[in-house]
Design a protein around this motif. Structure first.
Motif, short mmCIF file in Angstrom:
data_model
loop_
_atom_site.label_atom_id
_atom_site.label_comp_id
_atom_site.label_asym_id
_atom_site.label_seq_id
_atom_site.Cartn_x
_atom_site.Cartn_y
_atom_site.Cartn_z
N UNK A 225 18.70 -43.75 73.25
CA UNK A 225 19.59 -43.45 72.01
C UNK A 225 19.41 -43.98 70.78
N UNK A 226 18.85 -45.03 70.78
CA UNK A 226 18.21 -45.76 69.53
C UNK A 226 16.98 -45.05 69.11
N UNK A 227 16.20 -44.78 70.16
CA UNK A 227 14.93 -43.99 69.65
C UNK A 227 15.32 -42.63 69.20
N UNK A 228 16.16 -41.85 69.64
CA UNK A 228 16.63 -40.67 68.91
C UNK A 228 16.65 -40.54 67.59
N UNK B 32 8.95 -39.67 63.54
CA UNK B 32 9.18 -38.70 64.38
C UNK B 32 8.68 -38.85 65.71
N UNK B 33 7.45 -39.48 65.74
CA UNK B 33 6.82 -39.54 67.18
C UNK B 33 7.66 -40.42 68.01
N UNK B 34 8.54 -41.45 67.56
CA UNK B 34 9.04 -42.15 68.71
C UNK B 34 10.35 -41.31 68.78
N UNK B 35 11.02 -40.35 68.11
CA UNK B 35 12.12 -39.44 68.38
C UNK B 35 11.50 -38.74 69.62
N UNK B 36 10.33 -37.99 69.37
CA UNK B 36 9.72 -36.92 70.17
C UNK B 36 10.04 -37.51 71.73
#
Length: 650
Positions: free
Chosen positions: A292-295, A300-304
């Motif tokens: 959830x934190x990574x979102x 952007x790469x971490x989100x993906x």
């Protein structure tokens, strides 16, 4: 002669090399292992190809010495030269192990990876965070990790968890992403390794290799000292040291190197395909808050990769997520990533996660009035419909995957989702009407095809028939326009399928006017069209005959019988279509009863000729043809009755 061809001349490739091995057997192999240290990349590539061929030719005679050298070459290829070929070699070894498991019904345990997986896994996690900005290395490492997890199953949890915990909150996006790499991207296939090895037994070898935290390098000097240790500890049931986990989390919770976070995510996601839900459940629960934190991470790469990890958990361990108190937060967070504020790459991953979530409920709501997705279904429909209309929908397969996700959601709906389905149907019909009014272009036909496919799913899933009946005339009119205007066989297939579904589920009663239009399109599509389109056209005729009133069927009997009988004699109609045509003749005879007499002579002649052809051969096509003949005869007998049938003399 280049290096690779020179290798092929060595004694180890001779047919009799598996019997009494000469001293040159080891020295030649060792010389090739030295080649992976070359500064020339082509020489190293040829050396890895040679090593692959060596394993292929001498797999049954591999010794501790050979395995030691192979893993040393792997270490050199990863840490010093960043050679992706070194990873491909182990991917092929994984393929061998998977085949051994398959051939032995999952009971075979005599393979290398059970004992060297710790060493290989550590090297692969090293590759995830030290790829020198070469994505092919980290991608191959993630794929190889997933393959290893499928082989060693629960054992990999212990081997990878320390790496994940160490970098779980790292600020480096590359390392954080590495913990959540998805090796099978939505609707795409995995790239194959460049090597191919035989499927033969191997020896049990164990290596215990230590890792220097100060240098992030493996100490290969310990290989020789521990070469003869079989690794009994690795065969024991996995266990997690909670104190050690806390130590890693606390040590790196404020790490400012986001590459480590990315790598940790990539590694965690790569192993989700192997361990059982029971053994990995605790780890999944533990990682959800970090996902959830990574979102919302700034990179952007971490989100993906955070989203892709969620998608893989939905696919492999959905029950863990459903029991989590964080499930509503995960769903809301995923829907937020569909907005135009996010790049198409992030939205495409969110679409894939929603698609996997929906698939977990397809076919599992028959005996229930609701499911856990029902509260979110209306929002899902609205957000995804907006997503497929985005201007950047052509990038990262966002638009096509959005339609796939909508289809999966529709198929997963429970009865209490009828209002949401009604809203979706009306909106997609408006979109189809607009699309039909636009001048022709191939991209437009692709969208029309996707809309028709979604309409078909809505018809199958619909609980409240009143909603469909209200829209029935509009749906039929649009399908007829599409059949007339579209050039794509895919569009024709979907239109015929929608039309048939409307009749079978009795959402629509054919009128004489529409019967004439259907006959016209069937006649056109039966000539020089794809096999699948012809079959669906014939099935539509059968459905019209079965589900329409008798006067309506009589209205088109003459025209459609001429089309069907002509298609049986046409060389342009595929042989696989003709059994369906024969069955359709029986359906028409059953529908019109005694009024079938004008067509009995020609129909019986065709049935007899087809039966003779079917009896002369014994292949699958002939069996299908014989089934069609029997269906035709049964329909005619039922339609005419025995008192009229005897008047026909064959």
């Amino acid at each position: 002669m280049d290096f690779y061809e020179s290798c092929k001349e060595l004694p180890i490739f001779q047919e009799d090399s598996n019997s009494d091995l000469p001293p040159s057997y080891f020295s030649s192999f060792d010389q090739c292992c030295e080649a992976v240290k070359s500064e020339d990349s082509q020489t190293r590539q040829a050396a890895y190809e040679f090593l692959s061929d060596f394993v292929q030719s001498n797999y049954k005679t591999l010794t501790h010495h050979h395995i030691e050298k192979l893993v040393e070459c792997f270490s050199i290829g990863i840490q010093q030269n960043k050679d992706v070929a070194a990873i491909y070699l182990w991917m092929d070894i994984c393929d061998i192990e998977k085949d051994l498991i398959k051939k032995n019904s999952g009971d075979y345990r005599g393979y290398v990876l059970v004992d060297v997986s710790t060493f290989v896994t550590n090297l692969l996690t090293f590759a995830l965070i030290n790829d020198d900005n070469d994505p092919s290395i980290s991608e191959a490492a993630a794929i190889c990790l997933k393959m290893i997890s499928q082989i060693v199953k629960d054992k990999i949890i212990d081997e990878i968890v320390s790496f994940v915990e160490q970098y779980i909150e790292d600020e480096d996006p590359r390392k954080r992403e590495a913990r959540t790499s998805l090796t099978n991207h939505p609707f795409e296939s995995r790239a194959s390794p460049i090597f191919s090895l035989p499927r033969q037994p191997t020896l049990l070898i164990s290596y215990q290799v230590t890792m220097s935290r100060e240098q992030d390098l493996f100490d290969l000097r310990q290989i020789g000292e521990e070469l003869n240790q079989i690794g009994e500890a690795s065969k024991q049931p996995p266990s997690i040291d909670s104190d050690e986990i806390v130590h890693f989390v606390e040590q790196h919770i404020e790490d400012e190197d986001p590459r480590k976070r990315e790598a940790a995510f990539m590694a965690f996601c790569s192993i989700l395909d192997g361990p059982s839900t029971e053994n990995i459940e605790q780890r999944v629960d533990w990682i959800i808050p970090f996902l959830l934190e990574g979102l919302n991470h700034r990179h952007d790469m971490v989100k993906e990769t955070s989203i892709l990890t969620i998608a893989m958990i939905f696919e492999r361990h959905i029950q863990v997520i459903l029991r989590s108190v964080s499930f509503p937060a995960l769903v809301e967070a995923l829907m937020s990533k569909l907005s135009t504020e996010n790049p198409s790459s992030i939205s495409a991953n969110a679409v894939y996660a929603i698609h996997n979530l929906a698939l977990a409920f397809v076919g599992k709501t028959e005996n229930s009035d609701t499911n856990v997705l029902s509260p979110y279904m209306a929002d899902f429909f609205e957000r995804l419909l907006d997503t497929v209309l985005r201007e950047d929908g052509g990038y990262n397969k966002l638009r096509s995957n959005g339609w796939e996700a909508l289809s999966a959601l529709v198929r997963s709906t429970a009865p209490d989702c009828s209002p949401a389905l009604e809203w979706l149907l009306k909106n997609v019909l408006e979109g189809l009407e607009y699309s039909l009014g636009v001048s022709y272009n191939p991209e437009n036909e692709i969208e029309q095809c996707r809309i028709c496919s979604l309409i078909n799913d809505i018809l199958v899933s619909a609980i409240n028939s009143e909603t469909i009946i209200d829209c029935a005339s509009s749906i039929v009119d649009k399908m007829l326009v599409l059949l007339r205007s579209a050039n794509s066989p895919d569009c024709h297939e979907e239109a015929f399928s929608v039309f048939s579904e409307m009749l079978v589920r009795q959402f629509y009663q054919m009128t004489e006017e529409n019967v004439a239009r259907v006959c016209e399109q069937v006649k056109v599509k039966m000539n020089n069209n794809s096999e699948r389109v012809c079959i669906l056209a014939v099935e539509l005729v059968s459905n019209v005959a079965q589900y329409s009133e008798r006067p309506v069927v009589l209205e088109f009997a003459q025209i459609i019988m001429d089309v069907l009988l002509e298609s049986l004699q046409s060389e342009n109609v595929h042989d696989s279509v003709k059994p369906h045509v024969l069955s359709c003749i029986g359906d028409i005879a059953r529908a019109v009863g005694r009024d079938f007499q004008p067509y009995i002579g020609e129909s019986m002649r065709m049935l007899m000729e087809a039966s003779q052809i079917a009896m002369e051969n014994n292949d699958d096509c002939s069996k299908q043809l014989l089934e069609g003949v029997l269906d035709g005869y049964i329909g005619i007998v039922n339609g005419l009755g025995k008192d009229l049938l005897h008047t026909y003399q064959p």
